[in-house]
Design a protein around this motif. Structure first.
Motif, PDB file in Angstrom:
ATOM      1  N   THR A 162      -2.207   5.756  -9.417  1.00 15.48           N
ATOM      2  CA  THR A 162      -1.851   6.531  -8.235  1.00 15.48           C
ATOM      3  C   THR A 162      -1.181   5.634  -7.198  1.00 15.48           C
ATOM      4  O   THR A 162      -1.434   4.430  -7.142  1.00 15.48           O
ATOM      5  CB  THR A 162      -3.097   7.170  -7.583  1.00 15.48           C
ATOM      6  N   HIS A 163      -0.339   6.265  -6.386  1.00 13.34           N
ATOM      7  CA  HIS A 163       0.297   5.535  -5.294  1.00 13.34           C
ATOM      8  C   HIS A 163      -0.707   5.270  -4.174  1.00 13.34           C
ATOM      9  O   HIS A 163      -0.482   4.418  -3.324  1.00 13.34           O
ATOM     10  CB  HIS A 163       1.444   6.387  -4.731  1.00 13.34           C
ATOM     11  N   ASP A 164      -1.798   6.056  -4.189  1.00 13.26           N
ATOM     12  CA  ASP A 164      -2.715   6.042  -3.050  1.00 13.26           C
ATOM     13  C   ASP A 164      -3.702   4.890  -3.205  1.00 13.26           C
ATOM     14  O   ASP A 164      -4.907   5.087  -3.381  1.00 13.26           O
ATOM     15  CB  ASP A 164      -3.440   7.383  -2.975  1.00 13.26           C
ATOM     16  N   ALA A 166       0.820  -1.209   0.000  1.00 17.43           N
ATOM     17  CA  ALA A 166       0.000   0.000   0.000  1.00 17.43           C
ATOM     18  C   ALA A 166       0.852   1.256   0.000  1.00 17.43           C
ATOM     19  O   ALA A 166       1.839   1.344   0.730  1.00 17.43           O
ATOM     20  CB  ALA A 166      -0.908   0.011   1.223  1.00 17.43           C
ATOM     21  N   GLY A 167       0.459   2.218  -0.817  1.00 14.34           N
ATOM     22  CA  GLY A 167       0.991   3.567  -0.689  1.00 14.34           C
ATOM     23  C   GLY A 167       2.281   3.849  -1.429  1.00 14.34           C
ATOM     24  O   GLY A 167       2.800   4.962  -1.345  1.00 14.34           O
ATOM     25  N   TYR A 168       2.804   2.886  -2.157  1.00 15.12           N
ATOM     26  CA  TYR A 168       4.076   3.104  -2.845  1.00 15.12           C
ATOM     27  C   TYR A 168       3.868   3.619  -4.269  1.00 15.12           C
ATOM     28  O   TYR A 168       3.065   3.084  -5.029  1.00 15.12           O
ATOM     29  CB  TYR A 168       4.878   1.798  -2.915  1.00 15.12           C
ATOM     30  N   GLU A 169       4.641   4.609  -4.655  1.00 22.06           N
ATOM     31  CA  GLU A 169       4.595   5.130  -6.026  1.00 22.06           C
ATOM     32  C   GLU A 169       4.821   4.014  -7.041  1.00 22.06           C
ATOM     33  O   GLU A 169       4.221   4.009  -8.115  1.00 22.06           O
ATOM     34  CB  GLU A 169       5.674   6.210  -6.190  1.00 22.06           C
TER      35      GLU A 169
END
Lengths: 241, 241, 241, 241
Positions: free
Chosen positions: C138-140, C125-128
């Motif tokens: 998106t990273h999100d 989760a959350g990685y570019e």
């Protein structure tokens, strides 16, 4: 020890260029760090040192400077030798058998030298790979790699090195007092009777630094479940039941 | 700073292709990540940027796009420049001495930028390797690498960067305010007066990121037995007794 | 998706041989592990799969076997295709856009897939870098990489994969349900519309596995002294005072 | 097993030189460590062994010595074979199917062999990669890699190896009792019916050593927050809220 005659310098330069490519590839000489030298004369002492600030992955034939025992440029060129030239000269003068000096910046050397500075040395004990250091014939030994606090004052550092190491017996045919030293948060200096020996000493030290650092992070085996070699294998065994 | 004239772009392209192969090999530019640029004109500002979504291990001569100061394609082609082109332009505009900008995605940069986002910067202190950054002459210093929360909105991010970094003194002949920044969970932007300097800054930052991350995981030495450098050596010594 | 015609197989073979050398060099395909395939026909489904037990650093032109949708040798040769051929066929049949399937054995994939088997998936989760996976912008976001318990029964495993993943929407033009899966203690399967896309997906997954694993081992920043980024830097600062 | 005839030795030498370059590049044979051999005759037993103290990245055609079953030089040369030649001979004599013996010094093998010496073996369980070892057809198994305390007395060590391993069934067509052993703080010995098999066994063991060591350092998943795969992702999620 057979010293390379002056006309052998071209060979030494090509070997140093290959070492630069190799060490850069291993991440031991990134970003213009590191400096390397060979002794090209003993009476008077002269060294061929990498010029200041060069990319070690692409050293050219002209990226070397001949210097005298005080680290002064001796080849009439206007090239600047590495800022740490004086340490190469100090080592070559202090240790009669030195034919080459190599200085690298590895991650493991950097962090261990900072972590153990307060002890004064990095202790390496019991590893077979120690036998790759000149004069060591058994794993059942301890090598203390001296650590010096880092500084930008090369004269002061050179004096500190001479005070701590200069009085030791560097002429013994047996094992020398040490085979290299660390500058804290900085890197490794090692040497050898020729470039091949110095390169071997780099490889041995770097290998041992990685062993020491990784062994420190390895959990003690008895923390794990008694019949499982790893926590994960233990979990896998649980799941299979 | 000497800006490369337009006809020097072919050289820059070949250097960028070599950098792509090297950084891909080091796992800093995997999976079409990363983007690189060189400044090819200053009045008006023009950059040559990697095209969007290219495999960095095999950049072709046509995988570059010329863009203007706003990041718009300026060479009449229908190639798309990298999605992050605007950041390259922002940096080139903000910092007069910038001749090249490199952006990489390494594991260490990714995890440290996420771990330290809440502090606002990654603090790097005391390492000799810091001297590889322009204008730093001693290890006895602190480099704060700004960390920006990641986003897909390049205009918003560009404005955030300008607000935080734009007011700083980028014209000083001395040390610049910083030499790169991190996007959280994403990677590193750094730059230099030319490609060689920017590549050196990548190597230095990445080396230091690895040092900082590995040093955090290294157990404090005083956790270990007093006369043993590692827990494992201590165990080996016990077994030998 | 453009399917390679049969006469394009020679190109695919050369690309697969290059991928084998590259992945072996990265330690993702050591010791005859791993298997790779390309779809060479859709009506009926045919794949070109690596032959069983080959050294991936030295794949020859003849180290590939053409198989049908059931994994049976379809080129009249007596070569055996990889033991896991059926999984390649299952994936190619289940996902219409698949042009290539790559399976690797990395250290990080091996240990994470064992560690997180009981959760059923590895959560990223959350990685570019997630944006390198098809359809992610998106990273999100969160990518759940399914983990299947390892087995030697390929028919049973193929059925388990179909039960869990077969009912998902693989025809959407948007983001697919997942981009790969893990076998516990074993490795990664991923795929793409062509070999370049599948290789990119390998690189992305492997990069993210390393990030996830290393981030788990990174001590929380607030364990350290408040003004020092690392324990070691904190010690260095203490020593300098 | 087909033994290479004497005139095949030139091929074996070129393969060993390539293996030396490869293993040095992977840091498994740094600093003149490691030694390699092939069986070149069975009646009487003769091996071709690397000469003592050679740089494995640059083995020359003459850096090999033919020795008899007792490890004595048998080719009339004055070259010294590796100090550990007797172990190669012991293995070749004890295990009829051995055509090649490879010995490497890796960081993971070094530290695990020291950490687990008191257990007597390194336990590797549940990994798919185990299938790369001869005669293993499933991941659902346990491989115990014997660990011997290191020594410089090769005769004593050879006897210890024979006492522990000599009585086992090495003639079974099924799975052999083990596929290699470790010397503590030293490294790995493995073998195979030919050089390709021995090289494969090196790769498999080294891969598994890294898995075991890294898995030990991986925090148990349940230490982390329940819905986050990593501590860092959990922090990132907190920050996004």
């Amino acid at each position: 020890m057979s010293l390379p005659p002056l006309h052998a310098a071209a060979d030494a330069i090509d070997q140093l260029r290959a070492i630069g490519r190799e060490f850069h590839g291993r991440s031991w000489s990134l970003g213009t760090s590191s400096n390397y030298s060979v002794v090209v004369g003993r009476e008077p002492l002269e060294l061929l040192v990498t010029a200041s600030g060069k990319d070690k992955s692409a050293l050219g034939r002209d990226d070397f400077v001949r210097v005298d025992a005080a680290g002064r440029v001796a080849d009439g060129s206007d090239r600047r030798s590495s800022a740490e030239t004086l340490l190469h000269c100090t080592l070559a003068e202090m240790i009669p058998a030195v034919g080459a000096v190599l200085h690298t910046h590895s991650v493991w050397g950097t962090i261990l030298s900072a972590a153990d500075l307060s002890r004064g040395s990095l202790r390496i004990a019991g590893y077979e790979m120690l036998k790759g250091l000149d004069g060591i014939g058994t794993h059942d030994t301890v090598e203390e790699v001296p650590i010096f606090a880092n500084t930008q004052d090369m004269v002061e550092l050179s004096n500190r090195i001479k005070r701590r190491l200069g009085g030791l017996d560097w002429r013994s045919a047996e094992r020398p007092p040490c085979h290299g030293f660390l500058l804290s948060g900085h890197g490794l200096y090692t040497w050898g009777r020729d470039l091949a020996a110095a390169r071997r000493h780099i490889e041995i030290h770097e290998f041992l630094f990685e062993c020491v650092a990784r062994a420190r992070s390895l959990p003690a085996a008895d923390v794990l479940a008694p019949h499982a070699a790893t926590r994960q294998q233990w979990q896998m065994q649980q799941q299979q039941q």
